[in-house]
Structure formats: structure tokens, C-alpha cells
Scaffold this active site. Structure first.
Site: not given
Length: 448
Positions: A278, A328, A403, A157
Site C-alpha cells: 500500500q 497469491e 479498491c 508533485c
């Protein structure tokens, strides 16, 4: 129009996943691999009441931005959807995708800046989760074909590193030699479901096999091969449920620390198996720096970072803010965040575990006050309860990182209707060759 009809169509738009959109007879038809402005010959493959899907057979009049995709399985694999567009066209489309979301979903005439990207469009991913399956040629790894759970087997890939492929090849060879069977969804049998790889700084590398079974046969032989590939820590994640969710709750460390180290903006982060980080670190750093510049001088401010993860944004803020409070919902990520703050010498960053709106509401009642808030929610956006909490907190500034342009526009609309003005919207291309785009925007409280 019927299934299998062959049509000549004009592509008049791009859909939210980058597919071309034609409207023969006014009926929307989505064509993967087509570009706005092209004339194409297509075959209808699926029809619903309000729209349909067609396969691209031939481009009769190609767009200037069309390029030959370098991936041999591009048309079969569901990993990339924009590889047939040149770099400038990809960046332009991502900007227009954000513009359309703000216009049609948010009802806002926001200024959207050009998409920021770099030239590193291959090998940028530091994490990969690859399913495995038994094919007619034996055990294979690959990605799912679009809108299916059928694996497209291939090697190499372009979005991953050569080291990643070396590891995948070694796992597949180990499975073949020791007859360790891949998971089969229909029968709910087999052992290995996914190969999960994370690359850290230098040679630091984590590999996890996601298995249906608690027992991992021939684990010592696997460990020997992983060490020879330069893998610093090997894990087994157990997911015995009939589910599309990749990771299970239980993870065992087979060797190594069970962690990798990543550096971002001069800060060091310890990343564990379930932690969010990320996948394109250089572009993430640029995104966070933009967010800090939009917030302005925060040297005497208290900033809340909601959906704080392992503290990556929080610690960027803590180097400039008086105080940062991160919230969180994943307890393990909160523990990582606390350790990362300590490792980076940032005593002004404090972290709490729990649902963002519940913890935030509790902190407000205990006397905490947010001068600014940063939110970086998952694709579904902020919950209605959190938006209500934000409005109750009434911070001077809200920095929203997203996102998903659709849920971003939805949430910005709500905030704009309740006393906040929307500044320039900045798209960032953290995922070249795919339809995904990250976006950051500052909302400023009006004097009402």
C-alpha cells in the site's frame, strides 16, 4: 448540442471519477473540476450517443466546498481529480460513491459509515511511477493528461516526498547530459520509459529505471548520482514490448539488495520490485486494524487470505489467528511472504502460489477448512470461479477489502444472494485528492 457549444449548466451530481454531472435537455454531460450544486459555463469538447464531455470555463455560482487547488498543473494533469474540493467534501463524496455503488449496482440498502481519513493529504505516497518524454524544452518527467498519453511536465508533485523529486531531477539531468533518450511510443524507440521509486523506512529507497533496451548506457554515472541522492538500491527493469503495461518481467539489480524494508503495524516487510504494498502505509494500517476488529476473536480459527501478496494482511491476521493460509498468483510475492513470516516469527502463516480459486479448491480437497476468509482482489474484483469456491467453502465470515466500489458491490450482491448478510461498509481514504477509495466490509453466514 454540438461540439464547441458554450452552455450555462447546473451541476446536479458527481460522477464516479469525481467529475461534475450536468443534464442540459436531459443529456448527461461530464465536467471535470465542477462540484454538485454549482452553476458553470462550459464548452462541449466530445459527444457520444449517450453522454458527452465538457471543459469547465467559469464557475458562475461556486459551492461552499470549493478551494483553490495548490498544484500549478492541476487542470492539465490526470493525477488528482478532487483537489478543488475541501477535505470534508472529498470524504463525503467518497462515502456517497460507495453508497451509490451498493444501491445501484448491488441493489443493497447497506449502511455506509463516514469515510475515515487523516490530515496528511500531501506527501503520503511511498511509491511513484513517472513516465518520461522528449518535449520542446528537452527531456521531462510528469504524469499523463486525462484520457491521453501526453505527458504534462512539472516538478514537485504534492503527493510525493521532496526526496522523490530530488531523485527525479537527478535522473532527468543524467539523461540530458549523456543524451540518453526517453522512450517514444509512436516510433518504439528510445531508452527510458518510466522512473519507478519506492521509499522504505528511514533513508531506505529503491529506484528502478524502466527501459525499452536491455543495455542501459552510462549506468555507472547514473549509479553515482543515485548514491548521492541517498538511494540504497538501484535497478533496471526491462520492458521491450509495445504495451501500456509499465513493468516488464526482467529486473536487474545495479547495486544494493534490490529491496526496501517497510514497517506496518509493528511488523517488518521486505518489499521487492514487483511486490504490491500500500502506498499510504499509515492509513493502510488503520484499514487492516478495522478488518481485524470486524472479524472478532479468531484465536482458535483458520483464516484464508486470498490475493495475499507479500503477506501484509496475512501477518496481521497471524498474530491473532490459530492458522493463516495465504494464496497469491505471483510466485515472487509468495517467496517474499514466506520470508516476511519467518522474519516476524510467525510460524502459523503458510503461503501458496497459484490462482486463488484453483489453490483454494485443492486445499479444501486436501482437508483444509476455512473458518473465515479475507479477500483483497485487484480492481476487477473476485473472479466468478473464486466466488463459487467461497460459497462452496461456506466460511462463517468473509472479510472483503476493495479498491473499487463497483466490483465490491457486484460481488457482495452475489454473496448476499447465497446466504451471507452484509454488515456496515467502511470507506477509507488512502488516496487524498484523487477519486480512489478503499473499502472494507464483513459478510456473515446466515444459519440456513
Amino acid at each position: 448540442m454540438k461540439k464547441n457549444d458554450i452552455l450555462e449548466v447546473n451541476i446536479i451530481a458527481q460522477g464516479c471519477e469525481g467529475e461534475g454531472v450536468a443534464k442540459p435537455g436531459g443529456f448527461p454531460l461530464f465536467v471535470s473540476g465542477a462540484i454538485r450544486g454549482e452553476v458553470c459555463r462550459v464548452q462541449v469538447v466530445k459527444l457520444a450517443k449517450s453522454h458527452g464531455f465538457a471543459r469547465l470555463l467559469e464557475v458562475l455560482s461556486p459551492a461552499d466546498s470549493r478551494v483553490l487547488p495548490p498544484c500549478p498543473v492541476y487542470e492539465k494533469c490526470g493525477g488528482c481529480s478532487l483537489m478543488h474540493m475541501d477535505r470534508d467534501a472529498q470524504l463525503t463524496w467518497k462515502r456517497s460513491r460507495v453508497e451509490e455503488a451498493f444501491t445501484h449496482i448491488g441493489g443493497l440498502s447497506a449502511i455506509v459509515a463516514p469515510t475515515e481519513g487523516d490530515d496528511r493529504i500531501a506527501g503520503y505516497r511511498n511509491k511513484i511511477q513517472m513516465p518520461v518524454a522528449l518535449t520542446k524544452d528537452g527531456v521531462a518527467a510528469g504524469f499523463f493528461a486525462p484520457r491521453s498519453h501526453r505527458i504534462v511536465p512539472f516538478s514537485g508533485c504534492l503527493l510525493q516526498s521532496p526526496k522523490t523529486q530530488k531523485i527525479i531531477d537527478a535522473v532527468i539531468l543524467w539523461m540530458q547530459e549523456y543524451a540518453v533518450m526517453p522512450y517514444d511510443e509512436e516510433s518504439h524507440r528510445g531508452v527510458v520509459r518510466h522512473i519507478f521509486i519506492r521509499e522504505g523506512d528511514g533513508e531506505d529507497c529503491m529506484v528502478s529505471l524502466v527501459t525499452r533496451t536491455r543495455t542501459l548506457p552510462f549506468a555507472e554515472a547514473l549509479a553515482e548520482r543515485m548514491r548521492s541522492c541517498g538511494v540504497s538500491t538501484l535497478l533496471q527493469n526491462i520492458n521491450s514490448a509495445r504495451t501500456n503495461v509499465i513493468l516488464g518481467e526482467e529486473t536487474r539489480v545495479l547495486y544494493g539488495s534490490g529491496r526496501i524494508t517497510k514497517t506496518l503495524g509493528g511488523l517488518t516487510f521486505s518489499v521487492s520490485h514487483h511486490s504490491f504494498f500500500q502506498v499510504n502505509a499509515p492509513m493502510a494500517e488503520r484499514l487492516y486494524e478495522k478488518g481485524l476488529s470486524l472479524l472478532g476473536d479468531i484465536s482458535d480459527k483458520t483464516v484464508f487470505d486470498l490475493y495475499s501478496g507479500i503477506g501484509s494482511i496475512s501477518l496481521f491476521l497471524a498474530r491473532q489467528a490459530k492458522k493463516v493460509i495465504g494464496v497469491e498468483i505471483v510466485p515472487a510475492a509468495v517467496e517474499d511472504a514466506k520470508k516476511n513470516a519467518e522474519a516476524n516469527g510467525l510460524a502459523n502463516a503458510h503461503f501458496f502460489a497459484g490462482d486463488a480459486y484453483e489453490v483454494t479448491d485443492k486445499l479444501i480437497k486436501e482437508g483444509e477448512k476455512a473458518d473465515a476468509c479475507v479477500v483483497d482482489p485487484p480492481r476487477k474484483g473476485c473472479s466468478p470461479e473464486l466466488l463459487e469456491t467461497l460459497l462452496h467453502m461456506h466460511p462463517e465470515k468473509i472479510l472483503y477489502i476493495s479498491c473499487n466500489p463497483a466490483t465490491l458491490a457486484r460481488d457482495v450482491k452475489i454473496l448476499s444472494e447465497n446466504g451471507y448478510s452484509c454488515g456496515t461498509v467502511y470507506p477509507f481514504d488512502l488516496f487524498p485528492n484523487t477519486s480512489h477509495v478503499e473499502t472494507v466490509v464483513l459478510l456473515q453466514r446466515q444459519n440456513t
